[in-house]
Enzyme design. Structure first.
Site, PDB file in Angstrom:
ATOM      1  N   ASP A  19      37.258   6.850 -12.011  1.00 41.76           N
ATOM      2  CA  ASP A  19      36.760   7.000 -10.654  1.00 41.76           C
ATOM      3  C   ASP A  19      37.711   6.188  -9.769  1.00 41.76           C
ATOM      4  O   ASP A  19      38.548   5.424 -10.272  1.00 41.76           O
ATOM      5  CB  ASP A  19      35.333   6.464 -10.587  1.00 41.76           C
ATOM      6  CG  ASP A  19      34.778   6.449  -9.182  1.00 41.76           C
ATOM      7  OD1 ASP A  19      34.933   7.450  -8.464  1.00 41.76           O
ATOM      8  OD2 ASP A  19      34.197   5.419  -8.800  1.00 41.76           O
ATOM      9  N   ASP A  21      36.871   4.851  -5.875  1.00 45.63           N
ATOM     10  CA  ASP A  21      36.163   3.862  -5.064  1.00 45.63           C
ATOM     11  C   ASP A  21      35.176   3.075  -5.912  1.00 45.63           C
ATOM     12  O   ASP A  21      34.274   3.644  -6.528  1.00 45.63           O
ATOM     13  CB  ASP A  21      35.420   4.556  -3.913  1.00 45.63           C
ATOM     14  CG  ASP A  21      36.380   5.203  -2.922  1.00 45.63           C
ATOM     15  OD1 ASP A  21      36.836   4.510  -2.013  1.00 45.63           O
ATOM     16  OD2 ASP A  21      36.688   6.394  -3.098  1.00 45.63           O
TER      17      ASP A  21
END
Length: 237
Positions: A19, A21
């Site tokens: 991922d 953020d």
């Protein structure tokens, strides 16, 4: 009965998906500032938006709270401006840059990692550029999937693009948000959760297999001529 693991713990994998953020960059303060302003502008309590926005595509948040504004054009505009307006509130997750450099050294010219993010390309690419991180060949952004996290579509696509051979699609996902953790688990990955945006309990409840404080708790090696990474989880959060 709860089993207590003895660290470090080693996990073998052919491919790694991150991922962005909350996993490679800590953009939480920037995103909070963005949604706080948005909420005030549209007479929506910001805390109502922030309760469900993290780890999801911006367009899905617009659909929930301001469906009349839910278009790709508006989502692109909002996310394109976010780093310009609030980029001073963003920083890297500890150990992120070093880990990516190490991965590229292990298999030079054969990148085995990618990114699956709920952000659009304009947002995600700006974060990476801001901190001198490379944009990987497998870069799944919000506009590349029909269904955002917690749906596993993004991680399934990333896994397929990294390894066409079905027999070696053993994947590790690094995630911070419950929606993303559930997406990774639904895609059949081993998920390492990072407690950058949610508590350890929330990360475990979402299904993470391991929980770390940041990426300095991770070591990656290659043993001999193996075509696998060995991920070592050095300690638990």
């Amino acid at each position: 009965m709860t089993l207590t693991l003895e660290y470090p713990v080693s996990v073998r994998t052919h491919t790694i998906l991150f991922d962005l953020d909350g996993t490679l960059v800590d953009s939480t303060d920037a995103i909070v500032a963005h949604w706080t302003r948005f909420g005030h502008e549209h007479n929506i309590p910001p805390e109502r938006i922030l309760a469900t926005s993290h780890g999801r595509r911006l367009i899905d948040t617009l659909l929930e709270h301001t469906p009349h504004l839910a278009s790709d054009t508006i989502a692109y505009e909002l996310e394109s401006n976010l780093p310009k307006e609030f980029g001073d509130k963003c920083r890297t997750i500890q150990g992120a840059g070093e880990l990516l450099q190490r991965l590229d050294k292990i298999f030079p010219g054969d990148r085995r990692w990618g990114i699956v993010t709920s952000g659009t390309y304009p947002l995600a690419s700006q974060w990476l550029d801001m901190f001198g991180m490379p944009i990987p060949d497998v870069f799944i952004t919000a506009e590349k999937v029909a269904r955002g996290k917690p749906d596993p579509e993004g991680y399934l696509l990333g896994r397929t693009l990294l390894s066409a051979d079905e027999s070696v699609r053993k994947t590790i996902v690094f995630e911070d948000a419950p929606a993303g953790i559930r997406a990774g688990k639904a895609a059949g990955a081993v998920v390492i959760g990072i407690v950058s945006t949610h508590s350890k309990g929330e990360v475990l409840d979402a299904g993470a297999d391991f929980v770390v404080t940041d990426l300095e708790d991770i070591e990656v090696v290659r043993e001999g001529d193996s075509d696998e990474f060995v991920i070592r989880v050095l300690r638990e959060a």
